[in-house]
Design a protein around this motif. Sequence first.
Motif, short mmCIF file in Angstrom:
data_model
loop_
_atom_site.label_atom_id
_atom_site.label_comp_id
_atom_site.label_asym_id
_atom_site.label_seq_id
_atom_site.Cartn_x
_atom_site.Cartn_y
_atom_site.Cartn_z
N UNK A 42 0.83 -1.21 0.00
CA UNK A 42 0.00 0.00 0.00
C UNK A 42 0.86 1.25 0.00
N UNK A 43 2.20 1.08 -0.02
CA UNK A 43 3.12 2.22 -0.06
C UNK A 43 3.50 2.75 1.31
N UNK B 146 -1.06 -2.31 -9.54
CA UNK B 146 0.40 -2.17 -9.54
C UNK B 146 0.87 -1.92 -8.12
N UNK B 147 2.13 -2.23 -7.90
CA UNK B 147 2.76 -2.02 -6.60
C UNK B 147 4.22 -1.67 -6.86
N UNK B 148 4.87 -1.08 -5.86
CA UNK B 148 6.28 -0.72 -5.99
C UNK B 148 7.05 -1.26 -4.78
N UNK C 114 11.70 -2.52 -7.00
CA UNK C 114 10.98 -2.85 -8.23
C UNK C 114 10.05 -1.67 -8.48
N UNK C 115 10.25 -0.96 -9.58
CA UNK C 115 9.47 0.25 -9.83
C UNK C 115 8.00 -0.02 -10.06
#
Length: 141
Positions: A74-75, A97-99, A138-139
């Motif tokens: 969730x950032x 998407x996730x980073x 991982x962007x």
Amino acid sequence: MTRVLGRLWIPVLVVVVAAAGVAAVKNAREIFGSNPVVVTPITSDGAEDFNPKVVTYEVFGSGGTAEVNYVDLDGTPQRTGSVSLPWTLTLRTTNPSASPNIVAQGDGSEIGCRITVDDVVKEERTATGMNAATFCLVKSA
């Protein structure tokens, strides 16, 4: 009589132009199909219909422990404190998407990190040196 017509022609013109504008907009809406409004049912294409992404964080190294910080899916930054090596965390999300991001510093001379998404290694790094530190990012997963 000319005096009355001289005063009324502008308001009459405004009413005629407004009526023509309303008729044109109504006609355009009928032609391009915006009437009636399309309502999508709540049950269609919900997030629960997607296969969740499975993200696995791994930290490994020669020392016994490491300080690990990571960003959840969730950032939100998370701090684990001192953990035993090897360390693994698996998270699941239905977000499109996730980073994923992880930072680790060990008490040994070598440390590594790895991020896998759906069992595919997306990022892996190792570092050496006294109290070695490394990161994996991982962007877009």
